[in-house]
Design a protein around this motif. Structure first.
Motif, mmCIF file in Angstrom:
data_model
loop_
_atom_site.group_PDB
_atom_site.id
_atom_site.type_symbol
_atom_site.label_atom_id
_atom_site.label_comp_id
_atom_site.label_asym_id
_atom_site.label_seq_id
_atom_site.Cartn_x
_atom_site.Cartn_y
_atom_site.Cartn_z
ATOM 1 N N UNK A 46 -2.512 61.988 48.209
ATOM 2 C CA UNK A 46 -2.265 63.159 47.158
ATOM 3 C C UNK A 46 -2.540 62.455 45.893
ATOM 4 N N UNK A 47 -3.385 62.894 44.852
ATOM 5 C CA UNK A 47 -3.290 62.290 43.505
ATOM 6 C C UNK A 47 -2.083 62.176 42.904
ATOM 7 N N UNK A 48 -1.410 63.035 42.904
ATOM 8 C CA UNK A 48 0.191 63.252 42.324
ATOM 9 C C UNK A 48 0.724 62.218 42.893
ATOM 10 N N UNK A 49 0.885 61.849 44.065
ATOM 11 C CA UNK A 49 1.501 60.699 44.591
ATOM 12 C C UNK A 49 1.073 59.269 44.408
ATOM 13 N N UNK B 192 3.421 54.362 38.587
ATOM 14 C CA UNK B 192 4.037 54.576 37.280
ATOM 15 C C UNK B 192 5.645 54.391 37.574
ATOM 16 N N UNK C 7 -10.746 64.691 36.164
ATOM 17 C CA UNK C 7 -9.933 63.613 36.688
ATOM 18 C C UNK C 7 -9.111 64.048 37.598
ATOM 19 N N UNK C 8 -8.605 63.502 38.886
ATOM 20 C CA UNK C 8 -7.366 64.093 39.521
ATOM 21 C C UNK C 8 -6.295 63.120 39.433
ATOM 22 N N UNK D 245 -0.805 65.505 38.994
ATOM 23 C CA UNK D 245 0.117 65.071 38.078
ATOM 24 C C UNK D 245 -0.017 65.973 37.080
ATOM 25 N N UNK E 254 -0.453 58.485 41.362
ATOM 26 C CA UNK E 254 0.102 58.494 40.291
ATOM 27 C C UNK E 254 1.440 58.106 39.925
ATOM 28 N N UNK F 89 -1.108 69.562 43.191
ATOM 29 C CA UNK F 89 -1.860 68.374 43.935
ATOM 30 C C UNK F 89 -1.809 67.187 42.898
ATOM 31 N N UNK G 92 -3.893 60.812 37.121
ATOM 32 C CA UNK G 92 -3.812 60.747 35.658
ATOM 33 C C UNK G 92 -4.034 59.335 35.250
ATOM 34 N N UNK G 93 -3.655 58.182 36.077
ATOM 35 C CA UNK G 93 -3.667 56.746 35.818
ATOM 36 C C UNK G 93 -5.050 56.203 36.100
ATOM 37 N N UNK G 94 -6.168 56.734 36.578
ATOM 38 C CA UNK G 94 -7.419 56.602 37.066
ATOM 39 C C UNK G 94 -8.529 56.991 36.208
ATOM 40 N N UNK G 95 -9.333 56.387 35.837
ATOM 41 C CA UNK G 95 -10.589 56.847 34.906
ATOM 42 C C UNK G 95 -11.695 57.701 36.253
#
Lengths: 244, 214
Positions: free
Chosen positions: A96-99, A105, A160-161, B33, A101, B31, A163-166
């Motif tokens: 999951x993109x959120x996890x 971080x 972008x999905x 951030x 990130x 899904x 936040x820490x990658x381009x």
């Protein structure tokens, strides 16, 4: 039938391989290794994740088995379903993109990721040998589908999905996942479709061989005139079993 | 022989997996951030940071000095080639549309420049000139690493190097109500919605001095 306890592990046994695996795991957790492998999404998903899963599996493989782990644990792991479910959930969770990130971080989340990805590897190593062949096929299909789903999602997302990658990195990851899905499909389907040199020699390779081997066997000692008794004495020789 | 045990274990695993997924995605709603940030802000508005910003003249801008006005905040760096000029253009449009509210000191626009090296006072002044920023469009920079971290944290902004000497970040319009709480986040393309919300908030929460002027 082999005892299912053959796969039970003995964590007390001395096993150098296990310590090597744990050492490599700790090495991956160090800041230089993390910043290198987490510098891009492709490296993280294509190198760090598989490495963590593999190290978890290595811990299981390199630890000697012992026979007595209790019938309860055996019953719990029967068929490998519970372990495969654990692995599937953990692996999907960390895609999951959120996890992704959060793990980059926050060190606490990263630690959780390291532990749970390796745990999923261990669960896979414990469950796969117990998993019946047909269920294995289902797992293969689901792995291919999941890789393709996430790959398609990353490659086709308009923004972008993570936040820490381009954006470019995300696109490359999506394409890499699709390639891995395709390669996995080819590798998984190769043996059933085109035969494999590892196919056990005593098993028939096709239907003609099955028919040739499965001739009725009569035992001369018994009276073989009646149809009912013939049915009773007919045995297939497939798989090495013979009549009583 | 205890066949139900593996069935039970699998069911439990799947159930707890569902609970974990539910938790990790705010009920299958967030899904990414960015979505999570917007959801969280919408559910519980966040206070602004106390760290001061510096305007091109070197005077301090603090969130509490701006209390009583509705703010639309964006994060920029003046060396930005594409997205920030888009943000700047949108702020220009907002400045035109909100002319009345800005004149009556009910709304203010705030651009926070976060490039510690290149966002010099001269660069900020140039940015103001090129976007024709009026007195109610504040362009200020984060003077230190700590101030930048505080503003980023409060707004949930993440900026990463884009590999071309610039940054990639959440280029959004952030709406702060008159009580100094971040209440909503909009994409640049959604600027009419941000405008609408700022107007509504400015109507609803007229500051004391604005009431006195009426």
């Amino acid at each position: 039938m082999p005892s299912p306890c053959a796969e039970c592990i003995d964590l007390r046994a001395a096993a150098p391989g296990r310590w090597i695996a744990l050492g490599l795991w700790a090495l991956l957790l160090t800041p230089p290794a993390r910043s290198l492998l987490e510098s891009s999404m492709v490296l993280q998903l294509m190198v760090q994740y598989p490495a963590l899963v593999l190290l978890g599996a290595m811990v299981v493989w390199t630890t000697p088995r012992r026979r007595a782990l209790g019938r309860g644990v055996d019953a719990l792991l029967r068929g490998g379903a519970a372990g495969l479910a654990v692995a599937a959930i953990l692996l999907m969770l960390w895609m999951l993109p959120r996890l992704v990130d959060a793990a980059v971080l926050d060190f606490r989340v990263a630690l959780l990721k390291f532990v749970s990805l390796s745990a999923s590897g261990a669960a896979l190593a414990l469950s796969w040998p117990r998993c019946p062949p047909l269920a294995r096929v289902v797992v293969h299909v689901e792995v291919i589908a999941t890789l393709a789903r996430f790959g398609w999602g990353f490659a086709e997302a308009p923004q972008r999905l993570c936040a820490v990658y381009l954006f470019d990195d995300q696109l490359r990851t999506g394409i890499a996942l699709l390639i891995v899905a395709a390669a996995y499909a080819v590798i998984a389907a190769w043996a059933p479709l085109f035969g494999s040199p590892r196919w056990p020699a005593h098993l028939p390779r096709n239907n003609a061989q099955v028919r040739r081997h499965a001739q009725p066997v009569r035992t001369p000692a018994l009276d073989g005139s009646g149809a009912a008794s013939r049915r009773n004495t007919v045995r297939s020789v497939v798989g090495g079993t013979t009549g009583t | 022989m205890m066949r139900w045990l593996s069935w039970l274990a699998t069911t439990l695993v799947l159930f707890s997996g569902g609970v974990v997924f539910w938790q990790a995605t705010d009920g299958f709603a967030a899904f990414t951030t960015e979505t999570a940030r917007r959801l969280e802000i919408a559910r519980s508005p966040r206070p602004l940071p106390t760290a001061a910003l510096l305007d091109p003249h070197g005077s301090e801008i603090r969130a509490r000095d701006l209390a009583g006005r509705v703010l639309i905040v964006d994060f920029i760096y003046t060396a930005c080639p594409a997205v920030c000029s888009q943000l700047g253009g949108t702020f220009g449009t907002l400045q035109r549309e909100l002319n009345d509210e800005l004149r009556h000191d009910r709304v203010k626009l705030l651009s926070v420049a976060f490039d510690l090296e290149r966002d010099t006072p001269a660069a900020l002044a140039h940015y103001r000139r090129s976007h024709r920023a009026g007195t109610d469009w504040i362009v200020a920079r984060t003077p230190s690493e700590q101030a930048r971290a505080a503003w980023f944290r409060a707004f949930g902004v993440i900026a990463i190097p884009d590999g071309l000497g610039g940054f990639t970040h959440n280029a959004t319009l952030n709406v702060v109500d008159a009580r100094g709480r971040l209440v909503a986040v909009f994409d640049v393309e959604q600027w009419p919605a941000a405008l609408e919300l700022a107007r509504t908030l400015a109507q609803r929460e007229l500051p004391f001095h604005a009431l006195a002027l009426r």
